[in-house]
Write a protein that holds these residues in place. Structure first.
Motif, PDB file in Angstrom:
ATOM      1  N   ASN A   2       0.850  -1.188   0.000  1.00 25.86           N
ATOM      2  CA  ASN A   2       0.000   0.000   0.000  1.00 25.86           C
ATOM      3  C   ASN A   2       0.886   1.237   0.000  1.00 25.86           C
ATOM      4  O   ASN A   2       1.937   1.243   0.645  1.00 25.86           O
ATOM      5  CB  ASN A   2      -0.879   0.042   1.243  1.00 25.86           C
ATOM      6  N   TYR A   3       0.440   2.267  -0.706  1.00 25.96           N
ATOM      7  CA  TYR A   3       1.136   3.557  -0.666  1.00 25.96           C
ATOM      8  C   TYR A   3       0.187   4.655  -1.122  1.00 25.96           C
ATOM      9  O   TYR A   3      -0.822   4.395  -1.784  1.00 25.96           O
ATOM     10  CB  TYR A   3       2.412   3.552  -1.518  1.00 25.96           C
ATOM     11  N   THR A   4       0.534   5.885  -0.743  1.00 23.41           N
ATOM     12  CA  THR A   4      -0.229   7.064  -1.137  1.00 23.41           C
ATOM     13  C   THR A   4       0.742   8.092  -1.690  1.00 23.41           C
ATOM     14  O   THR A   4       1.812   8.300  -1.114  1.00 23.41           O
ATOM     15  CB  THR A   4      -0.981   7.656   0.074  1.00 23.41           C
ATOM     16  N   ASP A   6       0.750  12.149  -3.718  1.00 21.70           N
ATOM     17  CA  ASP A   6      -0.106  13.286  -4.059  1.00 21.70           C
ATOM     18  C   ASP A   6       0.708  14.356  -4.775  1.00 21.70           C
ATOM     19  O   ASP A   6       1.933  14.405  -4.645  1.00 21.70           O
ATOM     20  CB  ASP A   6      -0.789  13.862  -2.815  1.00 21.70           C
ATOM     21  N   GLU A 106      -4.426   6.878  -3.561  1.00 22.41           N
ATOM     22  CA  GLU A 106      -4.174   5.786  -2.627  1.00 22.41           C
ATOM     23  C   GLU A 106      -4.180   4.483  -3.423  1.00 22.41           C
ATOM     24  O   GLU A 106      -5.120   4.219  -4.178  1.00 22.41           O
ATOM     25  CB  GLU A 106      -5.246   5.738  -1.551  1.00 22.41           C
ATOM     26  N   GLU A 108      -3.360   0.177  -3.568  1.00 16.75           N
ATOM     27  CA  GLU A 108      -3.143  -1.121  -2.934  1.00 16.75           C
ATOM     28  C   GLU A 108      -2.866  -2.129  -4.047  1.00 16.75           C
ATOM     29  O   GLU A 108      -3.627  -2.206  -5.018  1.00 16.75           O
ATOM     30  CB  GLU A 108      -4.376  -1.554  -2.148  1.00 16.75           C
TER      31      GLU A 108
END
Length: 146
Positions: A2-4, A6, A106, A108
């Protein structure tokens, strides 16, 4: 995994959404995209399925996109499935001020088979690729609306 990531786009949210939500614009900011083919449902609406074909270097990658949520201008979410990879993406668009929009992605990833190994060894490549696409969109959108 998982990572976000922006970025800030120097345009009002309404203009960002207008450009982002138009499938005809995809090839303008995703040069690796060869084709986008709606398969079922109303494009862009929950349940809609489309086939995307990318040419990434020497590799041909086909994936199936399924829109899971569309509450634009706030959020657009979808899943992407290809051999050995299942990807869930939520794209949120936040108003920073009247001329700036924050795009938050976001992600996954779930891997099976050989791609489990690739996911371990290439863990850092996935956020970099996402950010690359986001920056390509930013450059396209800001040039388109200037």
């Amino acid at each position: 995994m998982n990572y976000t990531v922006d970025i800030t786009i120097d345009l009002p949210r309404s203009e960002v959404i207008e450009l982002f939500d138009n499938p005809d614009n995809m090839s303008k900011w995703q040069p690796e995209l060869v084709s986008f083919e709606p398969l079922s449902g109303v494009p862009g609406q929950p349940g809609a399925k489309s086939k995307l074909h990318y040419k990434m270097g020497r590799r041909d990658v086909e994936m199936i996109e399924t829109v899971t949520k569309n509450i634009l201008p706030d959020e657009l979410a979808a899943t992407y499935e290809t051999k050995g990879v299942y990807n869930v993406i939520s794209n949120r668009f936040e108003v920073l001020n009247e001329n700036q929009t924050k795009w938050v992605s976001e992600n996954e990833f779930q891997f099976t088979g050989f791609m489990k190994v690739m996911g371990i060894f290439m863990k850092g490549a996935f956020p970099k690729q996402t950010l690359k696409f986001m920056n390509q969109f930013k450059a396209f959108a800001e040039a388109e609306k200037s």
